[in-house]
Motif scaffolding. Structure first.
Motif, PDB file in Angstrom:
ATOM      1  N   GLU A   1       0.814  -1.208   0.000  1.00 44.77           N
ATOM      2  CA  GLU A   1       0.000   0.000   0.000  1.00 44.77           C
ATOM      3  C   GLU A   1       0.854   1.268   0.000  1.00 44.77           C
ATOM      4  OE1 GLU A   1      -2.843  -0.449   3.203  1.00 44.77           O
ATOM      5  OE2 GLU A   1      -4.160  -1.669   1.947  1.00 44.77           O
ATOM      6  N   ASN A   2       2.115   1.160   0.396  1.00 42.93           N
ATOM      7  CA  ASN A   2       3.035   2.297   0.329  1.00 42.93           C
ATOM      8  C   ASN A   2       3.761   2.371  -1.008  1.00 42.93           C
ATOM      9  OD1 ASN A   2       2.474   3.360   2.854  1.00 42.93           O
ATOM     10  ND2 ASN A   2       3.989   2.077   3.875  1.00 42.93           N
ATOM     11  N   GLY A   3       3.553   1.372  -1.861  1.00 38.75           N
ATOM     12  CA  GLY A   3       4.132   1.403  -3.202  1.00 38.75           C
ATOM     13  C   GLY A   3       5.578   0.985  -3.289  1.00 38.75           C
ATOM     14  N   GLU A   4       6.029   0.145  -2.372  1.00 39.72           N
ATOM     15  CA  GLU A   4       7.425  -0.304  -2.432  1.00 39.72           C
ATOM     16  C   GLU A   4       7.658  -1.154  -3.678  1.00 39.72           C
ATOM     17  OE1 GLU A   4       9.355  -1.884   0.960  1.00 39.72           O
ATOM     18  OE2 GLU A   4       8.423  -0.434   2.314  1.00 39.72           O
ATOM     19  N   PRO A   5       8.751  -0.892  -4.398  1.00 42.40           N
ATOM     20  CA  PRO A   5       8.989  -1.587  -5.668  1.00 42.40           C
ATOM     21  C   PRO A   5       9.413  -3.050  -5.527  1.00 42.40           C
ATOM     22  CG  PRO A   5      10.785  -0.093  -5.188  1.00 42.40           C
ATOM     23  CD  PRO A   5       9.747   0.134  -4.132  1.00 42.40           C
ATOM     24  N   THR A   6       9.689  -3.509  -4.325  1.00 44.26           N
ATOM     25  CA  THR A   6      10.126  -4.900  -4.150  1.00 44.26           C
ATOM     26  C   THR A   6       8.965  -5.877  -4.025  1.00 44.26           C
ATOM     27  OG1 THR A   6      10.267  -4.559  -1.762  1.00 44.26           O
ATOM     28  CG2 THR A   6      12.289  -4.205  -3.044  1.00 44.26           C
ATOM     29  N   ILE A   7       7.748  -5.373  -4.009  1.00 49.93           N
ATOM     30  CA  ILE A   7       6.577  -6.249  -3.903  1.00 49.93           C
ATOM     31  C   ILE A   7       6.347  -6.945  -5.242  1.00 49.93           C
ATOM     32  CG2 ILE A   7       4.082  -6.322  -3.471  1.00 49.93           C
ATOM     33  CD1 ILE A   7       5.757  -5.685  -1.000  1.00 49.93           C
ATOM     34  N   ALA A   8       6.127  -8.253  -5.190  1.00 50.83           N
ATOM     35  CA  ALA A   8       5.954  -9.052  -6.407  1.00 50.83           C
ATOM     36  C   ALA A   8       4.628  -8.753  -7.095  1.00 50.83           C
ATOM     37  CB  ALA A   8       6.025 -10.541  -6.060  1.00 50.83           C
ATOM     38  N   VAL A   9       4.625  -8.911  -8.397  1.00 49.75           N
ATOM     39  CA  VAL A   9       3.408  -8.695  -9.186  1.00 49.75           C
ATOM     40  C   VAL A   9       2.303  -9.652  -8.720  1.00 49.75           C
ATOM     41  CG1 VAL A   9       2.413  -8.845 -11.504  1.00 49.75           C
ATOM     42  CG2 VAL A   9       4.653  -7.833 -11.182  1.00 49.75           C
ATOM     43  N   GLY A  10       2.670 -10.855  -8.358  1.00 51.48           N
ATOM     44  CA  GLY A  10       1.683 -11.819  -7.882  1.00 51.48           C
ATOM     45  C   GLY A  10       0.947 -11.329  -6.640  1.00 51.48           C
ATOM     46  N   THR A  11       1.627 -10.563  -5.796  1.00 49.07           N
ATOM     47  CA  THR A  11       0.992 -10.007  -4.601  1.00 49.07           C
ATOM     48  C   THR A  11      -0.060  -8.988  -4.996  1.00 49.07           C
ATOM     49  OG1 THR A  11       3.033 -10.385  -3.357  1.00 49.07           O
ATOM     50  CG2 THR A  11       1.434  -8.854  -2.402  1.00 49.07           C
ATOM     51  N   TYR A  12       0.272  -8.159  -5.976  1.00 49.26           N
ATOM     52  CA  TYR A  12      -0.719  -7.201  -6.488  1.00 49.26           C
ATOM     53  C   TYR A  12      -1.912  -7.937  -7.094  1.00 49.26           C
ATOM     54  CZ  TYR A  12       2.396  -3.232  -5.788  1.00 49.26           C
ATOM     55  OH  TYR A  12       3.176  -2.260  -5.227  1.00 49.26           O
ATOM     56  N   MET A  13      -1.641  -9.029  -7.797  1.00 51.85           N
ATOM     57  CA  MET A  13      -2.724  -9.814  -8.403  1.00 51.85           C
ATOM     58  C   MET A  13      -3.653 -10.378  -7.333  1.00 51.85           C
ATOM     59  SD  MET A  13      -2.604  -9.762 -11.684  1.00 51.85           S
ATOM     60  CE  MET A  13      -3.722 -11.106 -12.000  1.00 51.85           C
ATOM     61  N   ARG A  14      -3.067 -10.881  -6.230  1.00 54.99           N
ATOM     62  CA  ARG A  14      -3.902 -11.412  -5.148  1.00 54.99           C
ATOM     63  C   ARG A  14      -4.749 -10.308  -4.532  1.00 54.99           C
ATOM     64  NH1 ARG A  14       0.747 -14.389  -4.064  1.00 54.99           N
ATOM     65  NH2 ARG A  14       1.293 -13.174  -2.228  1.00 54.99           N
ATOM     66  N   ALA A  15      -4.162  -9.115  -4.370  1.00 57.07           N
ATOM     67  CA  ALA A  15      -4.919  -7.985  -3.812  1.00 57.07           C
ATOM     68  C   ALA A  15      -6.089  -7.627  -4.724  1.00 57.07           C
ATOM     69  CB  ALA A  15      -3.995  -6.784  -3.618  1.00 57.07           C
ATOM     70  N   LEU A  16      -5.825  -7.563  -6.026  1.00 57.85           N
ATOM     71  CA  LEU A  16      -6.894  -7.252  -6.976  1.00 57.85           C
ATOM     72  C   LEU A  16      -7.988  -8.313  -6.927  1.00 57.85           C
ATOM     73  CD1 LEU A  16      -4.704  -6.045  -9.967  1.00 57.85           C
ATOM     74  CD2 LEU A  16      -6.251  -4.627  -8.597  1.00 57.85           C
ATOM     75  N   ARG A  17      -7.581  -9.563  -6.808  1.00 59.76           N
ATOM     76  CA  ARG A  17      -8.548 -10.674  -6.766  1.00 59.76           C
ATOM     77  C   ARG A  17      -9.438 -10.563  -5.533  1.00 59.76           C
ATOM     78  NH1 ARG A  17     -11.467 -14.241  -9.549  1.00 59.76           N
ATOM     79  NH2 ARG A  17     -11.829 -16.084  -8.329  1.00 59.76           N
ATOM     80  N   VAL A  18      -8.838 -10.306  -4.376  1.00 59.92           N
ATOM     81  CA  VAL A  18      -9.597 -10.192  -3.134  1.00 59.92           C
ATOM     82  C   VAL A  18     -10.579  -9.019  -3.213  1.00 59.92           C
ATOM     83  CG1 VAL A  18      -9.414  -9.682  -0.660  1.00 59.92           C
ATOM     84  CG2 VAL A  18      -7.855 -11.332  -1.706  1.00 59.92           C
ATOM     85  N   LEU A  19     -10.164  -7.949  -3.886  1.00 56.83           N
ATOM     86  CA  LEU A  19     -11.013  -6.766  -4.019  1.00 56.83           C
ATOM     87  C   LEU A  19     -12.042  -6.900  -5.143  1.00 56.83           C
ATOM     88  CD1 LEU A  19      -8.249  -4.060  -3.580  1.00 56.83           C
ATOM     89  CD2 LEU A  19     -10.070  -4.616  -1.934  1.00 56.83           C
ATOM     90  N   GLY A  20     -11.938  -7.954  -5.938  1.00 56.67           N
ATOM     91  CA  GLY A  20     -12.851  -8.123  -7.068  1.00 56.67           C
ATOM     92  C   GLY A  20     -12.480  -7.254  -8.254  1.00 56.67           C
ATOM     93  N   LEU A  21     -11.228  -6.839  -8.309  1.00 55.78           N
ATOM     94  CA  LEU A  21     -10.751  -5.963  -9.384  1.00 55.78           C
ATOM     95  C   LEU A  21      -9.763  -6.657 -10.315  1.00 55.78           C
ATOM     96  CD1 LEU A  21     -10.111  -2.767  -7.205  1.00 55.78           C
ATOM     97  CD2 LEU A  21     -12.046  -3.194  -8.746  1.00 55.78           C
ATOM     98  N   ASP A  22      -9.670  -7.970 -10.231  1.00 54.38           N
ATOM     99  CA  ASP A  22      -8.659  -8.683 -11.010  1.00 54.38           C
ATOM    100  C   ASP A  22      -8.880  -8.581 -12.511  1.00 54.38           C
ATOM    101  OD1 ASP A  22     -10.860 -10.243 -10.003  1.00 54.38           O
ATOM    102  OD2 ASP A  22      -9.994 -11.998 -10.968  1.00 54.38           O
ATOM    103  N   GLY A  23     -10.078  -8.271 -12.971  1.00 55.38           N
ATOM    104  CA  GLY A  23     -10.321  -8.070 -14.401  1.00 55.38           C
ATOM    105  C   GLY A  23      -9.613  -6.837 -14.939  1.00 55.38           C
TER     106      GLY A  23
END
Length: 118
Positions: free
Chosen positions: A52-74
């Motif tokens: 949530e702070n935008g650190e560049p070391t976070i994996a793309v897969g983590t962002y994908m899981r966040a989008l999925r949980v939020l219902g925004l993965d599309g």
């Protein structure tokens, strides 16, 4: 052999920070606590905080899981969908039709006419 990581471009850091903020706001709009969200994503609360702070070391897969949980993965399907620059470059590489200029034929002659002297 040690792994060398290049620092991200400043514009990328801004984009990641903005994405993290948008994900945080989406979580808050859904009234999901950080603890519950990180649990559903399968990450630690520290990883969620870093995302949530935008650190560049976070994996793309983590962002994908966040989008999925939020219902925004599309939304991920919209990334790089319209490659306008790539299409323009591809079009420039296509062979160009050669234009040939021909003298118009006169309807009464069979070939080119010679100028007459007066």
């Amino acid at each position: 052999m040690s792994k060398t990581t290049l620092p991200p471009f400043p514009s990328v850091l801004k984009q990641l920070a903005a994405l993290g903020e948008r994900l945080r706001l989406a979580r808050l709009r859904r009234k999901i606590t950080a603890e519950l969200f990180s649990e559903r994503m399968g990450v630690s609360r520290e990883t969620l905080r870093r995302m949530e702070n935008g650190e560049p070391t976070i994996a793309v897969g983590t962002y994908m899981r966040a989008l999925r949980v939020l219902g925004l993965d599309g939304d991920i399907d919209k990334l790089a969908r319209d490659d306008e620059l790539g299409r323009k470059l591809q079009d420039l590489a296509l062979p160009q039709a050669q234009r040939r200029r021909r003298a118009p034929k006169s309807p009464t002659s069979d070939g080119p006419t010679k100028p007459t002297r007066v």
